[in-house]
Design an enzyme around this catalytic site. Structure first.
Site, short mmCIF file in Angstrom:
data_model
loop_
_atom_site.label_atom_id
_atom_site.label_comp_id
_atom_site.label_asym_id
_atom_site.label_seq_id
_atom_site.Cartn_x
_atom_site.Cartn_y
_atom_site.Cartn_z
N CYS A 25 -9.16 -19.78 8.00
CA CYS A 25 -10.41 -20.82 6.65
C CYS A 25 -8.71 -19.30 5.39
O CYS A 25 -8.54 -19.47 4.23
CB CYS A 25 -11.41 -19.85 6.36
SG CYS A 25 -12.48 -21.03 7.14
N ASP A 481 -5.43 22.17 -4.06
CA ASP A 481 -5.08 22.76 -5.49
C ASP A 481 -6.35 23.73 -5.06
O ASP A 481 -7.46 23.17 -4.67
CB ASP A 481 -5.17 21.38 -6.52
CG ASP A 481 -4.99 22.75 -7.97
OD1 ASP A 481 -3.87 23.48 -7.76
OD2 ASP A 481 -6.06 22.20 -8.71
#
Length: 793
Positions: A25, A481
């Site tokens: 489907c 960072d």
């Protein structure tokens, strides 16, 4: 003519689809949607039963709905309008007095944009209503099927298993009349509760795109049709083949309905993440209008409204506190159990819970712009995503159902030629059709995605891009960072070492009075520290600044000087007495400042950006997971290495300019490493985009960071480890599901076809096949639900 929606921006649209029952489907709906003009891409998630399309110019909701309905599926009433509103578009309204031009374009309705904050919650409420209605219908049909099937099964199978019952039946009712009774019961079951399989399966078969319902329909009708011939035209069959299989047909319908009910319940549990998020939205807000505080629905709050929050109330929208003070439970965003203090100027987030105090705030983000609305959209997008691993499943399921039908036909003719009877051939073919229904294959991937991404959201991890959920699991290096990611991103007074004869509070108050005249971040940190301790001093006068050295001023008749060691030397003062403290601070990556009072060095002061609480523990957890951890920063090497030591990071790339972070990532990735970069999403955008996986630390209300694949809504680095753990667990879960789904079919289809019959006389009953098929789907969903317990940190 189809109405079109002119798009001011590109935002995916997710529409619920009714009638999908298997992976085949999914393929049909995707293909139909992809062919609609104005649709760039289409993707269906079988677990959520949603179609997600990426629209382009001249997208027509009507054309998309028509295309879906043409291939045999339905868009629930009102669902398209809710989907458009949730995505920030406004569906056009027909104007009977307008010309064609009125139908060609539709402008965005800003009231829709304001009210769309509730779109996700409204849509979910609509889905809940539809699911409740669907569940009620399913329960009713199952009850009818079970009540009618039970006597048929007992009478037919009881006579085979227990001889006295067989003889008793023959004495009470003739075989032919018994067959008539069976026929009546079976007909009601098949064309009543079981009609759903015929309604969807047969048209799909006739259109050349068979799916799961097609297999059930053909299998049930084969058993029913054969029984009809045996009942009403027995002369057409050999005498040794005049048997009926009404009980097989009805038991198949009943068991598959039962399996669907279990599957629906389990799937409902799998989708609880959206329910919980939608439930966080406040229903009403108390705002000031015309000088009075009035209660209005939250969707009517507009930017600029002044909202009044009382003790125990839920904050309705995002904004900034004007006055008042309280503590707010923000655990839904930050994961922190301790309520956050809120005062004038503080940010508040919709969906969080006020505790004992009260305050007023100005509404700044409403509707679909609130953080909660953004989070709900991200979770829905992640749950509806199609992972790369799904491509392999789609390729298999594209030919699977046709192949099963061909195998069933081959099985029938093989046993017809070489088997003991016609009925044996029919039973074997029906068993093949029923056992091979690909429900489990269709659920294997999307159900795990739905549960995994929902669990991630509970941990404060939002997957913005679907493939990140798969790719993150193979990351072997995490690069951070420094500023705002590992550290708090805001300078704080970390050390004040007073000389003999001076009190710390006295020195801090005097220094803060002088620094209050400066706008430098270090000065702000010192002033903030003094304010937090409640220290005050007279205003500074005679302020003088010496560039590169420091500042001086008079406070309460005392001369205060603050600056680097070279400033003290310039003033003829020695800082030798602070050598030990300076060495310690240097080892910690902190550069000390000095304060002199009335010509005497009074203190050594250090202001630094401290690491976030929990950073070290989070990084340790990543190392335990076998990950290499590195840090890239533009800060000087000494400070960077000091922060790395505190956080437990072994590899540091320091003194890198913002545009140099991309080059640093290339260098760290050398040797084929798969790398995730973690940044604050502001100045780290190039690095986040360059990394294999970009993870943005979301802070405040800014979670929609476009350059990242994953967003940590709470800002805690523990979310990185959780994200990787969820990714690994989800992909492992998907592989388990696929192994079960494919392995189940590989093992049982040959048994159903009869490979064991020649040697052992074993033939798989279609009833057992139906039960096994239903169990396989439930097993896959229950296995996916185990992901709700995933956590590392």
């Amino acid at each position: 003519m189809n109405q079109t929606v002119k798009l001011p921006h590109i935002e995916p649209i997710s529409i619920p689809i009714e009638g999908m029952t298997c992976a085949s489907c999914v393929r049909r709906v995707e293909s139909a949607a992809a062919k609609v003009p104005g649709v760039a891409t289409s993707s269906v998630n079988f677990a959520t039963k949603k179609l997600t399309v990426e629209p382009t110019e001249n997208f027509s909701p009507e054309a998309l709905t028509a295309a879906i309905e043409k291939v045999g599926y339905e868009v629930p009433a009102g669902a398209m309008q809710r989907a458009l509103r949730d995505a920030g578009y406004a569906a056009p309204a027909a104007d009977p007095h307008a010309g064609h031009g009125a139908h060609d374009h539709a402008r965005q309705d800003h009231s829709h944009h304001q009210h769309a904050g509730h779109a996700a919650a409204d849509e979910h409420a609509g889905h809940d209503h539809m699911h409740m209605h669907g569940d009620a219908t399913l329960k009713r049909d199952l009850a009818i099927a079970a009540i009618l099937t039970l006597p048929l099964f007992v009478l037919e199978m009881g006579g085979h298993v227990y001889d006295p019952m067989h003889h008793w039946l023959m004495g009470v009712i003739s075989t032919q009349n018994l067959y008539y009774l069976y026929f009546a019961l079976a007909t009601i079951v098949i064309f009543g509760p079981g009609f759903r399989f015929l309604k969807s399966g047969l048209p799909a078969l006739f259109h050349g795109a068979p799916e799961m319902n097609s297999l059930v329909a053909v299998g049930v009708l084969a058993a029913y049709g054969y029984s009809l011939v045996a009942t009403f035209l027995p002369g057409l069959l050999p005498e040794n083949a005049r048997y009926v299989y009404y009980e097989a047909a009805t038991v198949i319908v009943t068991l598959i309905l039962f399996g669907r009910m279990l599957e629906a319940r389990a799937s409902g549990r799998a989708s609880q993440a959206i329910s919980k998020l939608a439930g966080l939205q406040a229903k009403t807000a108390r705002v000031e209008r015309d000088g009075k505080a009035v209660d209005i629905p939250t969707e009517e709050v507009v930017v600029g409204d002044v909202v009044v929050i009382r003790p125990g109330e839920r904050v309705p929208v995002d904004g900034t506190v004007i006055d008042g003070a309280s503590h707010v439970d923000e655990s839904m965003i930050s994961g922190e159990p301790v309520p956050a203090e809120k005062g004038e100027g503080a940010t508040v987030i919709g969906g969080t819970i006020n505790k004992t105090g009260s305050f007023r705030f100005k509404a700044e983000k409403v509707g679909r712009d609130t953080m909660l609305a953004q989070i709900i959209r991200m979770v829905e997008q992640a749950q509806g995503a199609k992972l790369p691993i799904q491509t392999m499943v789609d390729k298999v399921t594209a030919w699977f159902v046709p192949a099963v039908i061909a195998l069933a036909v081959a099985t029938f003719f093989t046993w017809l030629v070489f088997g003991p009877s016609l009925s044996h051939a029919v039973v074997a073919a029906v068993a093949v059709l029923i056992i091979a229904c690909p429900c489990a294959m269709g659920l294997a991937v999307p159900t795990s995605i739905m549960v995994g991404s929902g669990r991630a959201a509970e941990l404060g991890v939002l997957f913005r891009k679907g493939d990140a959920l798969q790719e993150l699991r193979s990351v072997d290096m995490v690069v951070f960072d420094k500023t705002g990611t590992i550290t708090k991103g805001q300078p704080e007074l970390t050390d004040l070492v007073a000389a003999e004869g001076f009190a710390e509070d006295e020195v801090l108050a005097l220094v803060a009075a002088v620094e209050g005249r400066s706008e430098h971040p270090i000065a702000e940190a010192i002033v903030r520290a003094a304010e937090e301790k409640g220290l005050t001093a007279e205003s500074a006068t005679g302020f003088q600044a010496t560039a590169g050295y420091g500042i001086e001023a008079d406070v309460a008749g005392r001369r205060i000087a603050v600056g680097a060691d070279r400033f003290m030397e310039k003033l003829g003062l020695s800082v030798a007495s602070f050598a030990k403290a300076a060495a310690r601070l240097g080892d910690e990556g902190k550069t000390p400042l000095y304060a002199a009072i009335d010509g005497k060095v009074a203190a050594a002061i250090a202001v630094a950006d401290p690491i976030k609480a929990g950073s070290a523990a989070a990084i340790a957890a990543m190392k335990e997971m076998g990950l290499t951890v590195a840090m890239v920063t533009g800060d000087n090497r000494r400070t960077a290495e000091a922060v790395a030591r505190q956080a437990g990071i072994d590899r540091v790339v320091a003194e890198v300019l913002p545009d140099g972070k991309v080059a640093a990532i290339h260098e760290l990735r050398a040797g084929g490493r798969k790398l995730a970069f973690v940044g604050d999403g502001i100045n780290d955008a190039p690095a986040l985009a360059e990394a294999d996986i970009g993870i943005a630390v979301g802070t405040g209300t800014d979670v929609a960071i476009e350059s990242a694949d994953v967003v940590l809504s709470g800002g805690a680095l523990s979310g990185v480890a959780d994200a990787i753990a969820v990714s690994r667990a989800t992909i492992r879960n998907i592989k388990e599901n696929l192994f079960w789904a494919f392995g189940y079919n590989v093992a049982l289809i040959p048994v159903a076809a009869g490979v064991l019959y020649p040697a052992f006389g074993i033939q798989l009953s279609p009833m057992i096949a139906a039960g096994a098929m239903a169990f396989s789907s439930v097993f896959v969903v229950l296995n996916a639900l185990r992901l709700r317990a995933v956590k590392v940190s």
